[in-house]
Enzyme design. Sequence first.
Site, PDB file in Angstrom:
ATOM      1  CB  CYS A 163     -12.356   0.884 -33.487  1.00 50.87           C
ATOM      2  SG  CYS A 163     -11.838   0.186 -35.070  1.00 50.87           S
ATOM      3  CG  LEU A 164     -13.564   5.401 -37.678  1.00 51.89           C
ATOM      4  CD1 LEU A 164     -12.815   5.902 -38.902  1.00 51.89           C
ATOM      5  CD2 LEU A 164     -14.685   6.352 -37.290  1.00 51.89           C
ATOM      6  CG  HIS A 173      -6.513   1.527 -33.121  1.00 53.82           C
ATOM      7  ND1 HIS A 173      -7.485   1.379 -32.153  1.00 53.82           N
ATOM      8  CD2 HIS A 173      -7.181   1.470 -34.306  1.00 53.82           C
ATOM      9  CE1 HIS A 173      -8.667   1.219 -32.723  1.00 53.82           C
ATOM     10  NE2 HIS A 173      -8.522   1.280 -34.029  1.00 53.82           N
ATOM     11  CD  GLU A 174      -5.675   3.448 -37.368  1.00 58.27           C
ATOM     12  OE1 GLU A 174      -6.237   2.506 -37.968  1.00 58.27           O
ATOM     13  OE2 GLU A 174      -6.299   4.261 -36.681  1.00 58.27           O
ATOM     14  CD  GLN A 233     -10.378   0.891 -39.470  1.00 60.18           C
ATOM     15  OE1 GLN A 233      -9.430   1.660 -39.589  1.00 60.18           O
ATOM     16  NE2 GLN A 233     -11.356   1.097 -38.595  1.00 60.18           N
TER      17      GLN A 233
HETATM   18  O1  GNR Z   1     -11.022   7.581 -34.717  1.00 59.16           O
HETATM   19  C1  GNR Z   1     -10.421   6.821 -33.965  1.00 59.16           C
HETATM   20  N1  GNR Z   1     -10.196   7.207 -32.689  1.00 59.16           N
HETATM   21  C2  GNR Z   1      -9.371   6.529 -31.835  1.00 59.16           C
HETATM   22  C3  GNR Z   1      -9.425   6.876 -30.491  1.00 59.16           C
HETATM   23  C4  GNR Z   1      -8.614   6.247 -29.590  1.00 59.16           C
HETATM   24  C5  GNR Z   1      -7.725   5.295 -30.015  1.00 59.16           C
HETATM   25  C6  GNR Z   1      -7.667   4.924 -31.343  1.00 59.16           C
HETATM   26  C7  GNR Z   1      -8.484   5.537 -32.243  1.00 59.16           C
HETATM   27  S1  GNR Z   1      -8.394   5.105 -33.914  1.00 59.16           S
HETATM   28  C8  GNR Z   1      -9.999   5.491 -34.433  1.00 59.16           C
HETATM   29  C9  GNR Z   1     -10.149   5.340 -35.928  1.00 59.16           C
HETATM   30  C10 GNR Z   1      -9.991   3.880 -36.270  1.00 59.16           C
HETATM   31  O2  GNR Z   1     -10.810   3.043 -36.076  1.00 59.16           O
HETATM   32  N2  GNR Z   1      -8.849   3.527 -36.783  1.00 59.16           N
HETATM   33  O3  GNR Z   1      -8.616   2.251 -37.050  1.00 59.16           O
HETATM   34 NI    NI Z   2      -9.810   1.093 -35.690  1.00 53.70          NI
END
Ligand code: GNR
Ligand code: NI
Length: 167
Positions: free
Chosen positions: A91-92, A133-134, A51
């Site tokens: 997701c950011l 997710h990461e 990211q």
């Molecule tokens: O900040 C984040 N919150 C989140 C909420 C629910 C499931 C996954 C996440 S990860 C995300 C930050 C992000 O984008 N990480 O890649």
């Molecule tokens: Ni993300």
Amino acid sequence: MSTLAILEFPDPRLRTVAAPVTVFDAELKQFVADMYETMYAANGVGLAATQVNVHKRVLVADMSDERNQPMVLINPEILEKDGQQVYQEGCLSFPGIYADVTRALHVKVRAQDVDGNEIVVEAEGPLAVCIQHEMDHLAGKVFVDYLSPLKRGMLLKRMEKQRKASA
Ligand code: GNR
Ligand code: NI
């Protein structure tokens, strides 16, 4: 320390597959410190190197309410996963959109710390969601890939609208 710029969808660089970390030096430690700073500044619970346009297998997370339990996983590999959970993810790299995703409830992950020592982490619930997710980001995958084309189209259109409104 410095905060790093976060790539936003549909930036094609988010599709890059990250390479393993082979050198555990001061530069890596500085990068991890910058990832923590970037994650905290953006109020994220996790952040993958992908990211911030660094295509190495590094992820950071902090699921604590106090924002004082930073975790870094380098070269993470899933050893075991089981169960199932549905969690509303954000997701950011997709500002303002949220969607339910089904993932494993429990994961056991082998990784390395900043010094290259092997660590094994077992996670359940929200932390397990975050790690999966990461790890997806490191493989060039993003959470909307799990949605139906219809749902994905709707959410991405909404995100585009918000982007234009705030521009
Ligand atoms: O900040 C984040 N919150 C989140 C909420 C629910 C499931 C996954 C996440 S990860 C995300 C930050 C992000 O984008 N990480 O890649
Ligand atoms: Ni993300």
